[in-house]
Each structure stands twice: as structure tokens, then as C-alpha cells.
Design an enzyme around this catalytic site. Structure first.
Site, PDB file in Angstrom:
ATOM      1  N   SER A 131      -5.133  -0.293  -2.563  1.00 32.16           N
ATOM      2  CA  SER A 131      -5.527   1.038  -2.099  1.00 32.16           C
ATOM      3  C   SER A 131      -6.738   0.916  -1.187  1.00 32.16           C
ATOM      4  CB  SER A 131      -5.866   1.938  -3.292  1.00 32.16           C
ATOM      5  OG  SER A 131      -6.252   3.226  -2.858  1.00 32.16           O
ATOM      6  N   GLU A 132      -6.752   1.700  -0.115  1.00 31.98           N
ATOM      7  CA  GLU A 132      -7.820   1.536   0.883  1.00 31.98           C
ATOM      8  C   GLU A 132      -9.192   1.985   0.397  1.00 31.98           C
ATOM      9  OE1 GLU A 132      -5.157   4.899   2.650  1.00 31.98           O
ATOM     10  OE2 GLU A 132      -4.960   3.249   1.240  1.00 31.98           O
ATOM     11  N   ASN A 133      -9.260   2.657  -0.756  1.00 30.64           N
ATOM     12  CA  ASN A 133     -10.587   2.988  -1.291  1.00 30.64           C
ATOM     13  C   ASN A 133     -11.181   1.848  -2.115  1.00 30.64           C
ATOM     14  OD1 ASN A 133      -8.657   3.499  -3.318  1.00 30.64           O
ATOM     15  ND2 ASN A 133     -10.046   4.847  -4.406  1.00 30.64           N
ATOM     16  N   SER A 186     -14.881  -0.506   0.122  1.00 29.26           N
ATOM     17  CA  SER A 186     -13.825   0.062   0.961  1.00 29.26           C
ATOM     18  C   SER A 186     -13.668  -0.716   2.264  1.00 29.26           C
ATOM     19  CB  SER A 186     -14.133   1.534   1.266  1.00 29.26           C
ATOM     20  OG  SER A 186     -13.092   2.119   2.012  1.00 29.26           O
ATOM     21  N   ASN A 236       0.859  -1.181   0.000  1.00 29.95           N
ATOM     22  CA  ASN A 236       0.000   0.000   0.000  1.00 29.95           C
ATOM     23  C   ASN A 236       0.894   1.228   0.000  1.00 29.95           C
ATOM     24  OD1 ASN A 236      -1.478   2.322   1.388  1.00 29.95           O
ATOM     25  ND2 ASN A 236      -3.159   0.872   1.088  1.00 29.95           N
TER      26      ASN A 236
END
Length: 220
Positions: free
Chosen positions: A49-51, A88, A26
Site C-alpha cells: 500500500s502506498e501509505n 510513505s 497494489n
């Protein structure tokens, strides 16, 4: 103090050496997002990616960006073959379960013990903490990319963080525009110097206590 594009690439190139095959990685916004540019074109690594993106690809060609495809920082990205989208909450579940092998983040300060302060400057408005707390707490390894000095010339590698802490004792490596440090067993160790900086330069611009590696490397 800001960095030019050449120096930003220099830091990202050094950080890319820490990315190993088959890792789940990440990347924070800013300089960390440049790391994939310094990996081989075909490299078996998964950028998350955290989204909600798993399998982020290279930066899209200008003019060919997909307005609906961006990373957690809002910057356009592409998707690798085999990549996918998730809710998410699933992306954060991956982080909280310790599935991320490496996170590379920017920071405002790092203490000599590896405490991370990177989410807010008191009095400044921000939209939220983002994924920094989860990533710093749960990623298997945390690397920080940042300038050695702040905007007024103060050291960002400090004895104790004076800014709000994100996570304590989580950082394992710091890469600045002047040097590379590791944090091992709560000790800060100077491992590498970027030319033209000298040991004296680092001593004069680093507030934190540190020890010298027996075999310091010099990087052009």
C-alpha cells in the site's frame, strides 16, 4: 450504476485469477480491495500500500480492527507475518522503480487504447491524485475493475476519454460486471462474457471499438 455485494465479489473473484505467486500487488479502493478474499488462505503474494505497508493481510474481524492500521483508502487492514511498515516515500519509491508487478484499480473511463481516467470528475472536490498516476505509469501490469456503465447509463469503455487522463496506454485488462476485455498492441479485445449478458448486449452498451476473441468464454 452501483453494484450489489454479490456482483462486486464476482468481479473481485475474476480479478484474483490474475494474481500469481510471488507477485508484489497494489490494490485500489473499492472492488479491488476485495481481491484477497478470493485467494487461497496461504498464498505467496505480497500486497503493498502506498501509505507504507508491505505485507497486508486479510480484512480484520469486525471489532478487532487496529485504528492505526489502514490502507491508502483509510480502510482497516491486518499485517501478515513478516510484513512491515515503511515511510510513505519508500512505498512510492517501490512503485516508481517498477517493483510492483500488478495493480488493480477502479476507473471512471478507459479508452479502447488503454488510456486510464480515474482520478477526478471536473467540478468535484477530491483530496488529491493519490497513487494512481505512479501506479498506472510504473506497475508492470494494470487491471481495471469497474461497472460497464456510468450512473446515467453511458459506456465507461470509450473511444476517447472525455475525463482528465491519469495515464495513457497503461491498461492491459478491463473487468466489468458484463465482460472481460484485454488490450493488446493498442487493440481492445472482448475475451469473456458474464452470464446472462450476450454479445448483442455488449455491442449495444460499449462505445469503444473492439474485436472478438476467437474463443470467447462465458462465466457464470
Amino acid at each position: 450504476m452501483g453494484l450489489g455485494n454479490e456482483l462486486k465479489d464476482k468481479l473481485a473473484k475474476r480479478a484474483a485469477l490474475e494474481v500469481k505467486e510471488h507477485m508484489i500487488v497494489n490494490l485500489g479502493i473499492g472492488i479491488p480491495s476485495l481481491v484477497p478474499n478470493h485467494l487461497p488462505p496461504v498464498f505467496p503474494v505480497v500486497f503493498q500500500s502506498e501509505n507504507g505497508i508491505i505485507g497486508i493481510g486479510p480484512e480484520p474481524v469486525q471489532g478487532q480492527e487496529d485504528e492505526n492500521l489502514c490502507n491508502a483508502g483509510g480502510y482497516p487492514v491486518s499485517l501478515m507475518n513478516g510484513g512491515c511498515y515503511t515511510d510513505s516515500s519508500i512505498a512510492f519509491a517501490m512503485i516508481r522503480r517498477g517493483k510492483v508487478d500488478l495493480t488493480i484499480l477502479g476507473s471512471l473511463q478507459v479508452s479502447e487504447k488503454g488510456d486510464l481516467a480515474n482520478w477526478i470528475i471536473p467540478g468535484k472536490k477530491v483530496p488529491g491524485m493519490g497513487g494512481a498516476t505512479e501506479l498506472a505509469s510504473k506497475a508492470k501490469r494494470v487491471i481495471v475493475l469497474m461497472t460497464h456503465l456510468d450512473k446515467i447509463g453511458g459506456s465507461k469503455i470509450v473511444r476517447e476519454c472525455t475525463l482528465p487522463i491519469t495515464t495513457r496506454s497503461c491498461v492491459s485488462m478491463i473487468i466489468t460486471d458484463r465482460a472481460v476485455f484485454t488490450i493488446e498492441d493498442g487493440r481492445l479485445i472482448l475475451k469473456e462474457l458474464f452470464n446472462p449478458y450476450t454479445l448483442q448486449d455488449i455491442e449495444e452498451t460499449t462505445e469503444a471499438h473492439y474485436t472478438l476473441s476467437p474463443a470467447i468464454k462465458y462465466i457464470d
